[in-house]
Design an enzyme around this catalytic site. Structure first.
Site, PDB file in Angstrom:
ATOM      1  N   GLY A   1       0.872  -1.177   0.000  1.00  0.00           N
ATOM      2  CA  GLY A   1       0.000   0.000   0.000  1.00  0.00           C
ATOM      3  C   GLY A   1       0.907   1.224   0.000  1.00  0.00           C
ATOM      4  O   GLY A   1       1.860   1.296   0.795  1.00  0.00           O
ATOM      5  N   ALA A   2       0.622   2.178  -0.890  1.00  0.00           N
ATOM      6  CA  ALA A   2       1.571   3.262  -1.139  1.00  0.00           C
ATOM      7  C   ALA A   2       2.034   4.015   0.118  1.00  0.00           C
ATOM      8  O   ALA A   2       3.247   4.117   0.380  1.00  0.00           O
ATOM      9  CB  ALA A   2       0.984   4.217  -2.173  1.00  0.00           C
TER      10      ALA A   2
ATOM     11  N   ASP B   1      -1.312   4.630  -6.287  1.00  0.00           N
ATOM     12  CA  ASP B   1       0.119   4.508  -5.964  1.00  0.00           C
ATOM     13  C   ASP B   1       0.922   5.676  -6.506  1.00  0.00           C
ATOM     14  O   ASP B   1       2.014   5.969  -6.021  1.00  0.00           O
ATOM     15  CB  ASP B   1       0.674   3.192  -6.510  1.00  0.00           C
ATOM     16  CG  ASP B   1       0.153   2.053  -5.670  1.00  0.00           C
ATOM     17  OD1 ASP B   1      -0.999   1.640  -5.896  1.00  0.00           O
ATOM     18  OD2 ASP B   1       0.861   1.638  -4.738  1.00  0.00           O
TER      19      ASP B   1
HETATM   20  O1  MRU Z   1       0.667  -4.043  -4.582  1.00  0.00           O
HETATM   21  P1  MRU Z   1       0.046  -3.318  -3.430  1.00  0.00           P
HETATM   22  O2  MRU Z   1      -0.779  -4.187  -2.553  1.00  0.00           O
HETATM   23  O3  MRU Z   1       1.055  -2.506  -2.669  1.00  0.00           O
HETATM   24  O4  MRU Z   1      -0.950  -2.285  -4.129  1.00  0.00           O
HETATM   25  C1  MRU Z   1      -1.665  -1.377  -3.335  1.00  0.00           C
HETATM   26  C2  MRU Z   1      -2.612  -0.551  -4.108  1.00  0.00           C
HETATM   27  O5  MRU Z   1      -2.685  -0.630  -5.305  1.00  0.00           O
HETATM   28  C3  MRU Z   1      -3.448   0.442  -3.359  1.00  0.00           C
HETATM   29  O6  MRU Z   1      -4.655   0.645  -4.014  1.00  0.00           O
HETATM   30  C4  MRU Z   1      -2.697   1.775  -3.294  1.00  0.00           C
HETATM   31  O7  MRU Z   1      -1.408   1.611  -2.778  1.00  0.00           O
HETATM   32  C5  MRU Z   1      -3.414   2.777  -2.490  1.00  0.00           C
HETATM   33  S1  MRU Z   1      -3.282   2.342  -0.782  1.00  0.00           S
HETATM   34  C6  MRU Z   1      -3.769   3.475   0.212  1.00  0.00           C
END
Ligand code: MRU
Length: 346
Positions: free
Chosen positions: A46-47, A236
């Site tokens: 998650g970003a 992200d």
């Molecule tokens: O591959 P991940 O699980 O890190 O991907 C996360 C996402 O795509 C979320 O939608 C994004 O980071 C927003 S989180 C607040």
């Protein structure tokens, strides 16, 4: 509410998200290498959470460095920043967090290397607390787009497990629920790594929010049957023109929403906006291993032996498909190039 990451006086404590929802496993992290591995393997993901993890990782990497002078300290700092920058490419919060800490440290003059180390830890903790506040503010701003009785479709995981607070898109959902709005959430499972099924459903069920899980390929039918009032999901990296990189499948959901006249909102802090990326073409998209598609969690094989798979982790939704971007400074609407820039000046 669950805390995805915590600073514990001399180490970082994380929930290992690869184990959820079957087991809730906490790990103690004491080195920069362990942080790198946790980011790369999606133990933390998650970003915003990636950015926070990198900030703590930078401290863990620097705390035992013997630097003869502040100049030497910064040479080492750059090496550690380069190293952590290679853990995952798409979430700009990673690069933003590392750069912010470096800038803030460089603003400190006449300090010993020990002072710089202590300051680095404080800056990492501050960055974590800052994300907590941004989540809260996004939740409050987002309330205005959630009508009472709303049926909301979301994708991937954007909650407490993805941030340092209540979340971005899921944070808006939590806030609406707490405000007494009678909402129902539809969560896409989010193939191939199933963040929607494993993590979002886990969070929603713990919070007691009415929710239903669906396979990604069911979203079109859900909208056709007029069962979705709005989409809200995270990002992200958002380019300066409002193009949104988010978990693979987001673009498809955006097209469906446009076709069915369903509002499509993105919730993200300004730390997710990359003003250096003019458009979606400038956003690097992570490609992950083939086996993540052909073998569910390296356990259940669902394709022929050695099947070669296409596995981009993210896609880019063009700005004309985005109804609004919910940030900690308010909701941004088109024209995005102008309104995103204005939000930074606020
Ligand atoms: O591959 P991940 O699980 O890190 O991907 C996360 C996402 O795509 C979320 O939608 C994004 O980071 C927003 S989180 C607040």
């Amino acid at each position: 509410m669950v805390q995805a990451i915590e600073w514990k006086s001399d180490h970082v404590k994380i929930i290992d998200q690869t184990e959820l929802p079957i087991r809730t496993v906490y790990s103690e992290i004491t080195t920069i290498e362990q942080i790198f591995e946790a980011i790369q393997k999606l133990r933390v993901r998650g970003a915003p959470l990636i950015g926070i993890s990198a900030a703590y990782g930078l401290y863990l990497g620097m705390r035992d460095v013997q630097a003869a002078s502040p100049d030497d300290f910064f040479v080492e700092l750059d090496k550690k920043i380069d190293y952590l920058s290679k853990s995952r490419p798409t979430a700009v919060n990673l690069f933003w967090a590392l750069q912010r800490i470096k800038d803030q440290l460089q603003a400190v003059t006449d300090q010993s290397t020990n002072d710089l180390k202590e300051r680095l830890l404080r800056l990492a903790i501050e960055l974590h607390e800052d994300d907590f506040q941004r989540c809260k503010q996004m939740g409050e701003h987002g309330l205005e787009v959630i009508p009472d009785g709303a049926r909301i479709l979301t994708h991937c995981n954007t909650g407490a497990l993805a941030t340092g607070g209540i979340g971005t898109a899921l944070g808006v959902i939590y806030t609406a629920h707490q405000a007494g709005k009678n909402i129902t959430v539809y969560a896409d499972e989010t193939r191939p790594l199933l963040q929607g099924a494993r993590l979002t459903m886990w969070e929603l069920m713990q919070a007691g929010i009415p929710s239903k899980l669906l396979c990604d390929n069911m979203a079109a039918s859900l909208m056709q049957q007029k069962m979705v009032d709005l989409v809200i999901l995270g990002s992200d990296r958002i380019a300066a023109n409002g193009a949104v990189a988010n978990k693979i499948g987001t673009y498809g959901v955006a097209i469906l929403a446009k076709h069915h006249n369903v509002p499509f909102y993105v919730a993200a802090p300004l730390s997710t906006v990359d003003l250096d990326a003019a458009s979606g073409d400038d956003i690097p998209i992570e490609n992950r291993a083939s086996h993540e598609v052909s073998k569910v969690f390296q356990q259940c094989q669902i394709a022929p032996d050695d099947a070669d798979c296409w596995n981009p982790a993210f896609d880019v939704t063009p700005p004309d498909l985005v109804t609004g971007i919910i940030t900690e400074k308010g909701i941004l609407y088109p024209p995005y190039t102008e309104n995103i820039r204005n939000a930074f000046d606020k």
